[in-house]
Enzyme design. Structure first.
Site, PDB file in Angstrom:
ATOM      1  N   LYS A  67       0.864  -1.185   0.000  1.00 52.63           N
ATOM      2  CA  LYS A  67       0.000   0.000   0.000  1.00 52.63           C
ATOM      3  C   LYS A  67       0.896   1.229   0.000  1.00 52.63           C
ATOM      4  O   LYS A  67       1.786   1.359   0.843  1.00 52.63           O
ATOM      5  CB  LYS A  67      -0.864  -0.024   1.248  1.00 52.63           C
ATOM      6  CG  LYS A  67      -1.578   1.279   1.531  1.00 52.63           C
ATOM      7  CD  LYS A  67      -2.482   1.118   2.725  1.00 52.63           C
ATOM      8  CE  LYS A  67      -3.011   2.461   3.174  1.00 52.63           C
ATOM      9  NZ  LYS A  67      -3.945   2.334   4.277  1.00 52.63           N
TER      10      LYS A  67
HETATM   11  C1  5RP Z   1      -2.046   4.826   8.038  1.00 51.42           C
HETATM   12  C2  5RP Z   1      -2.841   3.964   7.149  1.00 51.42           C
HETATM   13  C3  5RP Z   1      -4.225   4.373   6.768  1.00 51.42           C
HETATM   14  O1  5RP Z   1      -5.021   3.252   6.744  1.00 51.42           O
HETATM   15  C4  5RP Z   1      -4.152   4.999   5.418  1.00 51.42           C
HETATM   16  O2  5RP Z   1      -3.529   6.215   5.488  1.00 51.42           O
HETATM   17  C5  5RP Z   1      -5.431   4.964   4.569  1.00 51.42           C
HETATM   18  O3  5RP Z   1      -6.317   5.863   4.905  1.00 51.42           O
HETATM   19  P1  5RP Z   1      -6.490   7.283   4.203  1.00 51.42           P
HETATM   20  O4  5RP Z   1      -7.116   7.011   2.862  1.00 51.42           O
HETATM   21  O5  5RP Z   1      -7.398   8.005   5.142  1.00 51.42           O
HETATM   22  O6  5RP Z   1      -5.122   7.924   4.048  1.00 51.42           O
HETATM   23  O7  5RP Z   1      -2.378   2.948   6.702  1.00 51.42           O
HETATM   24  O8  5RP Z   1      -0.699   4.467   7.998  1.00 51.42           O
END
Ligand code: 5RP
Length: 262
Positions: A173
């Site tokens: 991610k």
């Molecule tokens: C923090 C994360 C969050 O889940 C991620 O940032 C996703 O959420 P958003 O779309 O609100 O940024 O992994 O480290």
């Protein structure tokens, strides 16, 4: 890849489209009661049926998610830091693989902080977690978290994503950036993008999702831009249409507008 590992990944990345809309609700693990997630149950309930996977930490999962759900869970298992703490990048593994198995999750997720003071610690966290998870066919999702002063450019994110994949993450991610294709090309495992802070307009969100998908991401793991929106169900439906049905941002906007009337 063994059957269990493959099956878990297929619960998250839908075989029909090869894509996924993950709903991130793990923010509380370092941000506390984030706006619109103070009562996580209330936020999650209307959205969970539209998510291909839900990403909470252990506390919210146990307290606020119906165990009868058919939506697979990607469990956040790293933490040990906070927004007011000494260093946001200093994370450890907070939830055991045994507990993840007990909670019957489809994958576990943790953050790495490349280029930070705690780079080594967080990368070793990933390597060690993968070693343990491989034993049970449990995929690890690595989040390429960014420290406060770090630039989110393609060169940096490509470095983070490749390292995460090399250490054994099955899904990475990261953030969308200019020249995102470079990030995707250098990463041998599927990439999902985070949304980040709430954007100015829905169209900005749809454009980000559309660009990320067109440039090779398999989906999103999005939180605030969905549940901080005034019409979160309309928002997740529109994001799904881009991810799974290749809607253009304009078509997604039309869908959002018609859904918010319901
Ligand atoms: C923090 C994360 C969050 O889940 C991620 O940032 C996703 O959420 P958003 O779309 O609100 O940024 O992994 O480290």
């Amino acid at each position: 890849m063994d059957w269990g590992m493959q099956n878990r990944i297929s619960q998250i990345i839908k075989p029909k489209t090869g894509r996924t809309v993950m709903l991130a609700v793990d923010h509380g693990y370092f941000l506390g009661p984030t706006s619109h997630l103070e009562n996580a149950k209330k936020t999650i309930e209307p959205l969970i049926e539209y998510a291909d996977a839900l990403m909470p930490a252990r506390g919210v999962l146990r307290a606020d998610v119906d165990p009868g759900t058919s939506t697979p869970i990607v469990l956040r298992v790293s933490g040990g830091n906070s927004i007011v703490g000494e260093d946001l990048t200093r994370e450890g593994i907070t939830t055991s693989v045994e507990d993840a198995l007990r909670l019957n999750v489809a994958a576990v997720a943790m953050s790495i902080y490349v280029g930070s003071k705690y780079e080594h610690q967080t990368l070793m966290n990933l390597g060690n977690l993968v070693n343990e998870c491989e034993r049970y066919g449990m995929p690890v999702v690595a989040v390429t978290a960014v420290g406060k002063d770090m630039v989110r450019d393609a060169r940096y994110l490509a470095l983070c994503c490749r390292i995460a994949a090399e250490l054994g993450a099955k899904i990475v991610k990261t953030y969308y950036t200019d020249d995102f294709q470079t990030v995707v090309e250098g990463c041998p495992v599927p990439i999902v993008v985070a949304g980040g802070k709430q954007m100015n307009t829905e169209m900005d969100v749809f454009e980000l999702v559309h660009s990320a998908i067109s440039e090779g991401a398999v989906g999103v793991d999005m939180g605030r831009n969905i549940w901080q929106n005034e019409y979160p169900v309309a928002m997740i439906k529109a994001v799904r249409a881009i991810v799974h049905e290749n809607f253009t941002p304009r078509k997604a906007m039309d869908l959002y507008n018609s859904e918010k009337e319901k």
